[in-house]
Design an enzyme around this catalytic site. Structure first.
Site, PDB file in Angstrom:
ATOM      1  N   HIS A  48       0.841  -1.194   0.000  1.00 42.55           N
ATOM      2  CA  HIS A  48       0.000   0.000   0.000  1.00 42.55           C
ATOM      3  C   HIS A  48       0.877   1.245   0.000  1.00 42.55           C
ATOM      4  O   HIS A  48       1.888   1.321   0.712  1.00 42.55           O
ATOM      5  CB  HIS A  48      -0.906   0.003   1.229  1.00 42.55           C
ATOM      6  CG  HIS A  48      -2.077   0.933   1.108  1.00 42.55           C
ATOM      7  ND1 HIS A  48      -1.958   2.294   1.268  1.00 42.55           N
ATOM      8  CD2 HIS A  48      -3.383   0.690   0.809  1.00 42.55           C
ATOM      9  CE1 HIS A  48      -3.140   2.856   1.096  1.00 42.55           C
ATOM     10  NE2 HIS A  48      -4.027   1.915   0.813  1.00 42.55           N
ATOM     11  N   HIS A  49       0.461   2.254  -0.784  1.00 50.58           N
ATOM     12  CA  HIS A  49       1.281   3.456  -0.950  1.00 50.58           C
ATOM     13  C   HIS A  49       1.390   4.279   0.330  1.00 50.58           C
ATOM     14  O   HIS A  49       2.281   5.131   0.461  1.00 50.58           O
ATOM     15  CB  HIS A  49       0.706   4.328  -2.068  1.00 50.58           C
ATOM     16  CG  HIS A  49       1.764   4.984  -2.904  1.00 50.58           C
ATOM     17  ND1 HIS A  49       2.824   5.681  -2.364  1.00 50.58           N
ATOM     18  CD2 HIS A  49       1.949   5.049  -4.245  1.00 50.58           C
ATOM     19  CE1 HIS A  49       3.594   6.150  -3.328  1.00 50.58           C
ATOM     20  NE2 HIS A  49       3.085   5.778  -4.481  1.00 50.58           N
ATOM     21  N   SER A  50       0.510   4.054   1.280  1.00 55.68           N
ATOM     22  CA  SER A  50       0.595   4.817   2.530  1.00 55.68           C
ATOM     23  C   SER A  50       1.850   4.457   3.325  1.00 55.68           C
ATOM     24  O   SER A  50       2.293   5.234   4.172  1.00 55.68           O
ATOM     25  CB  SER A  50      -0.649   4.557   3.392  1.00 55.68           C
ATOM     26  OG  SER A  50      -0.734   3.184   3.749  1.00 55.68           O
ATOM     27  N   ILE A  51       2.431   3.286   3.046  1.00 62.52           N
ATOM     28  CA  ILE A  51       3.634   2.869   3.767  1.00 62.52           C
ATOM     29  C   ILE A  51       4.831   3.714   3.351  1.00 62.52           C
ATOM     30  O   ILE A  51       5.690   4.052   4.166  1.00 62.52           O
ATOM     31  CB  ILE A  51       3.908   1.370   3.529  1.00 62.52           C
ATOM     32  CG1 ILE A  51       2.793   0.535   4.175  1.00 62.52           C
ATOM     33  CG2 ILE A  51       5.260   0.959   4.080  1.00 62.52           C
ATOM     34  CD1 ILE A  51       2.954  -0.953   3.979  1.00 62.52           C
ATOM     35  N   ASN A 232       6.389   9.117   2.521  1.00 63.05           N
ATOM     36  CA  ASN A 232       6.011   9.721   1.243  1.00 63.05           C
ATOM     37  C   ASN A 232       6.535  11.156   1.200  1.00 63.05           C
ATOM     38  O   ASN A 232       5.906  12.073   1.730  1.00 63.05           O
ATOM     39  CB  ASN A 232       4.494   9.696   1.065  1.00 63.05           C
ATOM     40  CG  ASN A 232       3.982   8.336   0.634  1.00 63.05           C
ATOM     41  OD1 ASN A 232       4.106   7.950  -0.515  1.00 63.05           O
ATOM     42  ND2 ASN A 232       3.419   7.595   1.575  1.00 63.05           N
TER      43      ASN A 232
END
Length: 388
Positions: A48-51, A232
């Protein structure tokens, strides 16, 4: 099985329709024990990109790998070289050049921020065979890749005195022009040039805004005062492509370099990162996600380029044949990633098949464009040698 590669494409396409289970850690590793022309088996790592962003996730992958030549050594992490600058610059000319550079930086930044805000509010790319419609983010995606020679890209780079990124942008511009000319030519096949006179086609580029350049060791990213902090850490820029047929294929690279050099002399990426942080703190993540949605939806595609290891690496004792990262879930029908590994580059194309039903053909256009660049360089060198 008649076509393991086709099965893997279908399997991954089906995965893009299944949300990551939020009741578990937001990552998963699937291993398909199927032999393909490139590898003995395929490992699919979905995160998941939130990581974290691409730099964080690639760094974490490298931390799990070891050199094939030395099972206890971590991969060599490439570092981007910074240009050496003369230390003692004096005189009126140096002062004037410095002032002019600062003025250009301010002017370019103001122009880019204005265009960025216009993109959020109203400025959309022209509807083309590459542009997705509303709801495209919910459709299944098809992910394909093709491998080209990194040595060929370096040959073109050295001959034209540009960067690898400039060559990649030229490949993108040439490949998209070939593909769109063919698509528009399906209506009227009597003409060689079927492209419309003018239309707007831009790529959203996510830029790493960390102070440290290039891929970093994961241990360094976890330090409190690290210049390559985990997470991010991204800003946005919009890169315009001029879609046209050129008599000299190297003109695609020259034009891409001109635009890229101007984008480098701008603080848009840093500004968008800071603006996004302020929006999150003042209005919350939902407003931030809405603004990001507008940026992606009003542009045509996304592109990225990540440097990989310079030697063969192994994943828990299994040699890695190729690395093909990508992303999905954003409101665009086309995403292109370039991932280098040893002496080759994987061109990874992610599409909505309802919009782009022939992603393999698009990959072929990119690789054929690189071949045209290489042939043009060899021909130019041959002409120079004969004249001498």
């Amino acid at each position: 099985m008649e076509s393991p590669s086709q099965f893997i494409e279908d399997y991954i396409s089906n995965l893009t329709t299944i949300p990551v289970d939020s009741s578990k850690p937001l990552w998963e590793l699937r291993i398909l024990n199927l032999k393909t022309p490139e590898a003995e088996a395929v490992a699919i790592l979905r995160i998941h990109h939130s990581i974290g962003d691409g730099m964080s996730l690639i760094s974490s992958l490298f931390a799990c790998c070891r050199k094939s030549s030395d099972p206890v050594a971590l991969p060599t992490i490439p570092m981007q070289k910074q240009t050496d600058r003369p230390r003692n610059r004096r005189g009126v000319l140096w002062l004037l050049l410095s002032v002019w550079s600062v003025l250009r930086l301010i002017l370019n930044t103001l122009v880019d921020i204005s265009l960025f805000m216009a993109t959020i509010l109203f400025m959309k790319d022209t509807k083309t065979p590459l542009k997705g419609l509303s709801g495209v983010e919910h459709n299944p995606k098809r992910i394909v890749h093709q491998t080209v020679s990194l040595d060929d890209i370096k040959l073109v780079k050295n001959a034209m005195a540009v960067t690898v990124n400039d060559v990649i942008l030229g490949v993108m511009q040439a490949g998209l022009s070939r593909y769109l000319n063919r698509k528009y030519g399906e209506v009227d096949k009597s003409k060689s040039n079927n492209l419309p006179g003018h239309f707007r086609l831009r790529a959203t580029v996510l830029v790493n805004i960390r102070q440290a350049i290039g891929i970093q060791a994961i241990a360094d990213m976890m330090k409190k005062k690290s210049k390559a902090k985990w997470g991010n850490k991204l800003g946005f820029i919009c890169f315009p492509f001029t879609i046209a047929l050129r008599l000299d294929p190297l003109d695609y690279i020259r034009q891409a370099k001109t635009i890229a050099d101007r984008k480098k002399l701008s603080l848009l990426a840093l500004c968008t990162y800071l603006i996004n942080n302020c929006v999150v703190k003042l209005f919350g993540s939902k407003v931030s996600s809405c603004l990001a949605y507008r940026i992606f939806f009003n542009t045509t595609m996304s592109i990225s380029n990540v440097v990989g290891p310079v030697e063969e690496i192994s994943f828990f004792g299994h040699p890695i044949a190729f690395i093909a990262p990508t992303v999905y879930g954003h409101p665009q029908a086309l995403t292109v990633h370039f991932q280098s590994y040893i002496n080759k580059i994987s061109i990874v194309v992610t599409v909505d098949p309802n919009v782009i039903p022939d992603p393999h053909l698009l990959c072929d256009d990119f690789s054929e464009s690189l071949k045209l660049f290489k042939d043009a360089i060899i021909l130019n060198n041959s002409v120079i040698a004969n004249s001498n």
